[in-house]
Design a protein around this motif. Structure first.
Motif, PDB file in Angstrom:
ATOM      1  N   HIS A 189       0.727  -1.289   0.012  1.00 32.64           N
ATOM      2  CA  HIS A 189      -0.057  -0.002  -0.064  1.00 32.64           C
ATOM      3  C   HIS A 189       0.846   1.205   0.007  1.00 32.64           C
ATOM      4  CE1 HIS A 189       0.964  -0.273   4.184  1.00 32.64           C
ATOM      5  NE2 HIS A 189       0.349  -1.237   4.426  1.00 32.64           N
ATOM      6  N   GLN A 214       4.474  12.540  -0.166  1.00 31.80           N
ATOM      7  CA  GLN A 214       2.916  11.988  -0.208  1.00 31.80           C
ATOM      8  C   GLN A 214       2.069  12.692  -1.520  1.00 31.80           C
ATOM      9  OE1 GLN A 214       4.510  10.130   1.721  1.00 31.80           O
ATOM     10  NE2 GLN A 214       4.248  11.676   3.120  1.00 31.80           N
ATOM     11  N   TYR A 219       0.924   9.643  -4.267  1.00 32.14           N
ATOM     12  CA  TYR A 219      -0.378   9.178  -4.612  1.00 32.14           C
ATOM     13  C   TYR A 219      -0.922   9.454  -5.676  1.00 32.14           C
ATOM     14  CZ  TYR A 219      -0.847   7.177   0.173  1.00 32.14           C
ATOM     15  OH  TYR A 219      -0.742   6.388   1.194  1.00 32.14           O
ATOM     16  N   PRO A 220      -0.678  10.698  -6.461  1.00 28.57           N
ATOM     17  CA  PRO A 220      -1.519  10.998  -7.798  1.00 28.57           C
ATOM     18  C   PRO A 220      -0.440   9.999  -8.769  1.00 28.57           C
ATOM     19  CG  PRO A 220      -0.774  13.033  -6.730  1.00 28.57           C
ATOM     20  CD  PRO A 220      -0.548  11.883  -5.646  1.00 28.57           C
ATOM     21  N   LEU A 271       0.658   6.830  -8.199  1.00 31.49           N
ATOM     22  CA  LEU A 271       0.288   5.708  -8.149  1.00 31.49           C
ATOM     23  C   LEU A 271      -1.192   5.438  -8.965  1.00 31.49           C
ATOM     24  CD1 LEU A 271       0.761   4.654  -4.381  1.00 31.49           C
ATOM     25  CD2 LEU A 271       1.767   3.231  -6.333  1.00 31.49           C
ATOM     26  N   HIS A 272      -1.944   6.783  -8.750  1.00 27.52           N
ATOM     27  CA  HIS A 272      -3.153   6.443  -9.596  1.00 27.52           C
ATOM     28  C   HIS A 272      -3.009   6.758 -10.911  1.00 27.52           C
ATOM     29  CE1 HIS A 272      -6.271   6.453  -6.367  1.00 27.52           C
ATOM     30  NE2 HIS A 272      -5.404   6.873  -5.716  1.00 27.52           N
ATOM     31  N   ARG A 273      -1.982   7.411 -11.513  1.00 30.80           N
ATOM     32  CA  ARG A 273      -1.522   7.575 -12.896  1.00 30.80           C
ATOM     33  C   ARG A 273      -1.479   6.227 -13.223  1.00 30.80           C
ATOM     34  NH1 ARG A 273       1.672  11.880 -12.214  1.00 30.80           N
ATOM     35  NH2 ARG A 273      -0.108  13.207 -11.540  1.00 30.80           N
ATOM     36  N   GLU A 278      -2.063   3.301 -12.324  1.00 35.79           N
ATOM     37  CA  GLU A 278      -2.968   2.577 -12.365  1.00 35.79           C
ATOM     38  C   GLU A 278      -4.056   2.838 -13.731  1.00 35.79           C
ATOM     39  OE1 GLU A 278      -5.962   2.522  -9.210  1.00 35.79           O
ATOM     40  OE2 GLU A 278      -6.798   0.592  -9.792  1.00 35.79           O
ATOM     41  N   LEU A 279      -4.261   4.057 -13.772  1.00 36.25           N
ATOM     42  CA  LEU A 279      -5.072   4.435 -14.916  1.00 36.25           C
ATOM     43  C   LEU A 279      -4.285   3.996 -16.482  1.00 36.25           C
ATOM     44  CD1 LEU A 279      -6.548   7.931 -14.487  1.00 36.25           C
ATOM     45  CD2 LEU A 279      -7.759   5.720 -14.668  1.00 36.25           C
ATOM     46  N   ARG A 280      -2.990   3.954 -16.237  1.00 36.44           N
ATOM     47  CA  ARG A 280      -2.096   3.484 -17.297  1.00 36.44           C
ATOM     48  C   ARG A 280      -1.940   2.237 -17.585  1.00 36.44           C
ATOM     49  NH1 ARG A 280       3.056   7.027 -17.259  1.00 36.44           N
ATOM     50  NH2 ARG A 280       3.883   5.010 -16.364  1.00 36.44           N
ATOM     51  N   ARG A 301      -2.426  -2.572 -10.769  1.00 41.73           N
ATOM     52  CA  ARG A 301      -3.914  -2.342 -10.389  1.00 41.73           C
ATOM     53  C   ARG A 301      -4.106  -2.339  -8.744  1.00 41.73           C
ATOM     54  NH1 ARG A 301      -4.193  -7.947  -9.431  1.00 41.73           N
ATOM     55  NH2 ARG A 301      -2.979  -8.868 -11.048  1.00 41.73           N
ATOM     56  N   MET A 303      -9.155  -2.654  -2.665  1.00 39.05           N
ATOM     57  CA  MET A 303      -9.001  -2.177  -1.337  1.00 39.05           C
ATOM     58  C   MET A 303      -9.419  -3.696  -0.558  1.00 39.05           C
ATOM     59  SD  MET A 303      -9.263   1.061  -1.222  1.00 39.05           S
ATOM     60  CE  MET A 303      -9.799   1.527   0.294  1.00 39.05           C
ATOM     61  N   ALA A 341      -7.297  -0.723   3.275  1.00 37.81           N
ATOM     62  CA  ALA A 341      -6.193  -0.139   2.617  1.00 37.81           C
ATOM     63  C   ALA A 341      -6.123  -0.530   0.989  1.00 37.81           C
ATOM     64  CB  ALA A 341      -4.740  -0.286   3.122  1.00 37.81           C
ATOM     65  N   ARG A 342      -5.632   0.451   0.278  1.00 37.74           N
ATOM     66  CA  ARG A 342      -5.578   0.055  -1.072  1.00 37.74           C
ATOM     67  C   ARG A 342      -4.361  -0.649  -1.366  1.00 37.74           C
ATOM     68  NH1 ARG A 342      -7.977   2.340  -5.416  1.00 37.74           N
ATOM     69  NH2 ARG A 342      -8.632   4.204  -4.528  1.00 37.74           N
ATOM     70  N   TYR A 402      -1.770  -2.134  -3.914  1.00 39.56           N
ATOM     71  CA  TYR A 402      -1.338  -2.097  -5.342  1.00 39.56           C
ATOM     72  C   TYR A 402      -0.569  -3.142  -5.574  1.00 39.56           C
ATOM     73  CZ  TYR A 402      -2.651   3.108  -5.102  1.00 39.56           C
ATOM     74  OH  TYR A 402      -3.402   4.074  -4.832  1.00 39.56           O
TER      75      TYR A 402
END
Lengths: 881, 108
Positions: B25, B45, B49-50, B52-54, B56-58, B62, B65, B74-75, B77
């Protein structure tokens, strides 16, 4: 794949995604806190340290959200913000929605009328190739000639022209159907048409066939094509209707075919045509002799590739050739080719555009009003927006939220407005004058809906943008300290607000002046002395067949039957007086004219006179006063001395300065004038007196007449016995024209009434909306100044002075708006002068009246916040500090 | 020694590298970066986090939760096959980059 799922989740599980982001970040902080505690920190210190090391949790969440956001997401978020903001200000939202609902509703209703009546193409294939071909008198320049073509001219045109694929003539016909058991006899509305009629319009029958040119001859003309409506109504849609006979009272017609349901001509008439029969031209009509029988409407379809100008050129050639042969026939007459759509909408175009302009004005007022209210609200929300900006929302983000709010409002208003229009459209259709073409086509349909959505979006953008511009211009960062409590509005903002209110007032004043002019016109039309008392008079056209009435004894028999009807009607309870008239009934639009002469005097050629054959009580029924001499009596009968009466207009014209009583005149034979009656405005309130002459029915050859009955009881009560009195003498006679004189009068003033009601409505609506604007701005100003007013009160200001200071401010805006609005009305005045009656578009007292009314209404709207200001409690106001 | 700021583009490489070791996480990843760089690197931070999300979108990682050690959600990855390919490519290009820099610095 995963990516796609993630994306989908971003769209559909947006709320869950956002919650998870918050959860994820919270988890991080907790882990960090736990780790700090493990390092020996106290719990509270540990958490503070964790938060500090993280940086801004909220900002990070915002950035992550931005990463995950899809475009739809952004839209959704803006909408949610907008809904939240609107719900937080319920009174603003309600007022805005009400204003939009009313104005968009009105616009939708009017637009659907204009669209149905004016804009929509005609419902025929390639309708833009259809033309009307008419004759025009260039000397008088009147265009009524266009629908009145002489039969032989049509025949020559049809034979000689090469520019149309077909040319068709339409004439009037009516078919009274023989009565059936249990049904009152009825008269079907019909048209006599030439063979090409259906092919010119490009319509084929649903079943059966239509006419050929062979049917245009007497003996082959007893055939009919019926409308889909009549087929359903009378024959229950039976497929074997072709070959059956339509039993008319003057002979039967073999049904050749049924037209499809979409076929109607005239298009969208209040009373659709149900039967088409072949045109038959009489031998007399086929000679250019003395008969000027202009009676046909001619339609053509342009051959492909030809323009209207080319068609016109050929028609000119043909007409010139014919004119060379028979010059007298073509004196001052030319032919004219006009697009059919233009021909159909002739005379209503300006009127419809006027209505559209008026309702557009209402819509504009509504937009300006909402811009004002949005601006006021924006000033009140300065703090919120500034905080958002500080949190990282870009100017574009803020603008988008405001735009979302206004679009939400305008679309909501449009949705409600369309509902209003939907229910209002029936009322409009009922109120619209019956002679307006294509009334039946009026509907709120997809086309209208799409237009209205476009209008809503445009107006939303319009009133949403002004505040955004205003906001963007301000320094966002500087706002936080400045805008929070003290008078937040910058000078530019205040100026814009004032300008918007002024614009609203000005537009409303223009509308109100228009409404007042139409109202006064209508009132003056209704006050015109018609020369008769049109109230409580029932009229029934009694038109028995006179197949056998060509011989004198048969005529006498039919006249005595008419007299019997009259006697029976007189004896009916609820009938004060009754009479028969043949010739022209006032206000119904029919009249007959005859040459008039005075023996021994040489009157200039062409002196004519309307003539009517009347029974003795005619003037009593209509309450026309006797000016000199006497009325007809029962002694004026067949065999006694032929007598006549004339009206004052005729007396003035033919016997100026003389006494007409006892004079011998020639019309319908040689007669002695026994009386003079008051003049009648035969064609309605907006026309002049006509010269009229009257002879006793018993001394005439009339075999048909209209029964006029002065009622002392409601028409619905008296009508059944009157009808049965007629049917006793003439069994099964169809009675197509049963109406009161007031009905005919209303029909004549229907357009005026319609305009007056609509413009009055729009004027009131515009004024109300403008007052809402004044109220909104003043209420806002007062709320901003509460603190200041409190101080003033504490220092001893008199409440009345406070009240007055608020009113004064409103008054300045109203007065400025009035000046601009009245100037606008002054400039636009000439555009409406054609619609007015006995009033000048720049009548000063109308302007004064409108100004007074507006000042009262506007100050009334400002009075509410002004009184609130005057009641400010200094203690409460200061405690807010 | 001052903690070095991460070079533009290197954060993605580090995140993929750490996730290649196993699902983790955000807090775990941050901690791992600090530990493995021996406190030399610190991903804030606000960018972690941005990023990580980027990723994931790419499609490079993946997330899910899941309940974590202390029973909170927790999320977590996990690196994907695409992520591993990208890690290899980025690692090569980084090594090439670092080598080039070193050559320049060490050249006589």
């Amino acid at each position: 794949m995963t990516r796609f799922l993630t994306y989908l989740r971003g769209i559909f599980g947006r709320r869950a995604v956002e919650r998870e982001i918050d959860e994820e970040l919270a988890f991080h902080v907790q882990q960090e806190t736990a780790a700090n505690i493990a390092r020996g920190m106290s719990p509270s210190l540990a958490r503070r340290a964790a938060l500090a090391s993280f940086g801004g949790v909220a900002q990070t969440a915002e950035v992550v959200r931005a990463v995950r956001a899809t475009p739809l997401d952004a839209l959704w978020r803006d909408l949610r913000h907008a809904v939240r903001a609107l719900r937080a200000a319920p009174s603003f939202t309600l007022v805005a929605l009400a204003v939009l609902t009313l104005s968009i509703g009105a616009a939708t209703a009017i637009f659907s009328v204009v669209d149905g009546v004016l804009l929509r193409p005609l419902p025929f294939p390639d309708a833009d190739r259809l033309v009307a071909v008419g004759e025009l008198n260039v000397k008088t320049g009147s265009d009524w000639g266009l629908n009145l073509v002489a039969p032989q001219n049509f025949i020559d045109w049809r034979e000689q022209q090469r520019v149309f694929t077909g040319l068709a003539a339409i004439g009037y016909a009516s078919i009274s159907v023989a009565p059936e058991p249990g049904r009152e006899p009825e008269t079907l509305s019909a048209q006599a048409v030439t063979a090409d009629f259906f092919s010119v319009l490009g319509m084929a029958p649903l079943i059966g066939r239509t006419f050929t040119i062979e049917n245009e001859v007497d003996g082959h003309a007893r055939v009919a094509v019926i409308s889909h409506r009549l087929w359903q109504r009378r024959y229950g849609g039976a497929p074997d209707v072709v070959g059956k006979y339509l039993a008319g009272q003057r002979g039967s017609f073999e049904i050749l075919g049924v037209m499809p349901p979409s076929f109607e001509y005239p298009v969208g008439a209040a009373r659709p045509t149900e039967v088409w029969v072949p045109s038959v031209f009489t031998p007399a009509e086929r000679i250019r002799g003395n008969e000027f029988g202009y009676r046909l409407t001619v339609l053509g379809r342009l051959a492909s590739g030809l323009s209207i100008a080319q068609a016109q050129a050929q028609m000119n050639q043909i007409t010139a050739r014919l004119a060379a042969e028979t010059p007298r026939w073509f004196e001052d007459r030319v032919s004219l080719v006009e697009p059919l759509h233009q021909y159909v909408t002739r005379g209503i175009r300006t009127w419809m555009l006027l209505l559209l302009a008026a309702v557009g004005c209402v819509l504009l007022i509504a937009c300006v009003n909402l811009a004002t209210l949005m601006l006021v609200r924006l000033s009140a929300r300065d703090r919120e927006l500034v905080i958002r900006a500080a949190l990282g929302a870009s100017r574009w983000d803020l603008g988008r939220v405001l735009l979302a709010e206004s679009l939400l409002l305008s679309l909501g208003g449009a949705a409600l407005g369309v509902l209003v229009a939907w229910s209002g459209i029936e009322a409009l259709r009922a109120a619209i004058p019956a002679d307006v073409p294509r009334v039946a086509a009026i509907a709120v349909d997809l086309r209208v809906l799409l237009t209205m959505i476009a209008v809503a979006v445009v107006s939303g953008a319009l009133f949403g943008t002004a505040p955004i511009l205003q906001f963007s211009r301000r320094s966002v960062s500087g706002g936080l300290t400045h805008a929070t409590r003290t008078n937040g509005a910058s000078r530019a903002q205040r100026w814009l607000r004032g300008a918007l209110v002024t614009a609203e007032v000005a537009l409303a004043v223009v509308l109100l002046v228009g409404a007042a002019l139409f109202l006064v016109s209508f009132a003056r039309v209704m006050r015109v002395d018609l020369g008769i008392d049109a109230r409580d008079v029932l009229t029934v056209r009694v038109q028995p067949l006179f197949r056998a009435a060509t011989s004198t004894p048969a005529q006498q028999r039919q006249r005595s039957q008419l007299r019997n009807v009259l006697d029976r009607v007189r004896a009916t309870p609820g009938v004060e007086a009754a009479a028969l008239v043949n010739g022209g009934l006032p206000l119904r639009g029919d009249l007959r004219t005859i040459d008039f002469d005075i023996p021994g005097r040489s009157l200039p050629r062409g002196q004519d006179l309307d003539f009517n054959e009347i029974s003795t009580d005619y003037f009593r029924v209509l309450r026309v006063p006797l000016v000199a001499g006497r009325f007809f009596t029962d002694a004026d009968r067949e065999g006694s001395e032929p007598v006549a009466m004339i009206n004052e207009a005729a007396a003035r014209r033919f016997f100026p300065g003389e006494d007409p009583i006892g004079r011998i005149v020639t019309f319908l034979g040689t007669r002695r004038i026994v009386g003079v009656v008051g003049s009648i405005r035969h064609d309605g309130p907006e026309t002049d007196w006509r010269r009229q002459g009257f002879v006793p029915l018993d001394q005439s050859r009339a075999v048909v007449a209209t029964l006029v009955v002065r009622l002392s009881r409601p028409a619905a009560e008296v009508l059944p016995p009157v009808k049965s009195a007629i049917w006793t003498e003439f069994p099964g006679l169809a009675l197509p024209d049963v109406d009161t004189l007031s009905y005919y009068l209303n029909r004549l003033v229907a357009e005026r009434r319609f305009n007056m009601l609509l413009l009055g409505l729009f004027g009131v609506l515009g004024t109300m909306i403008a007052c809402v604007g004044i109220y909104g701005v003043m209420a806002y100003v007062v709320s901003l100044r509460t603190h200041e007013i409190g101080i003033r009160m504490a220092l001893g200001a008199i409440p009345r002075a406070v009240l007055w200071s608020v009113l004064q401010r409103a008054l300045v805006q109203i007065a400025t708006g009035l000046v601009i609005g009245l100037t606008g009305a002054w400039l636009l005045g000439t555009l409406v002068s054609g619609f007015l009656f006995q009033i000048q578009p720049r009548e000063p007292w109308v302007y004064i009246g409108v100004s007074a009314a507006f000042i009262v209404a506007g100050l009334g709207a400002a009075l509410v916040p002004a009184r609130r200001a005057a009641r400010v409690d200094p203690l409460v106001a200061l405690r807010q500090e | 020694m001052a903690k070095a700021d991460l070079l533009q583009g290197t954060l993605d490489l580090l995140l993929l590298r750490i996730l290649a070791l196993g699902p983790n996480h955000g807090w775990g990843i941050a901690t791992r970066i600090r530990q493995m760089s021996q406190e030399g690197l610190n991903a804030s931070q606000g960018s972690l986090y941005p990023a990580l999300h980027r990723l994931e979108l790419r499609g490079d990682v993946r997330s899910e939760m899941k309940p974590s050690e202390n029973n909170r959600r927790a999320r977590i990855y996990t690196i994907t096959a695409a992520g591993r390919r990208r890690l290899d490519a980025e690692r090569r290009s980084w090594e090439h980059f670092a080598l080039s820099i070193r050559r320049v610095l060490e050249a006589e």
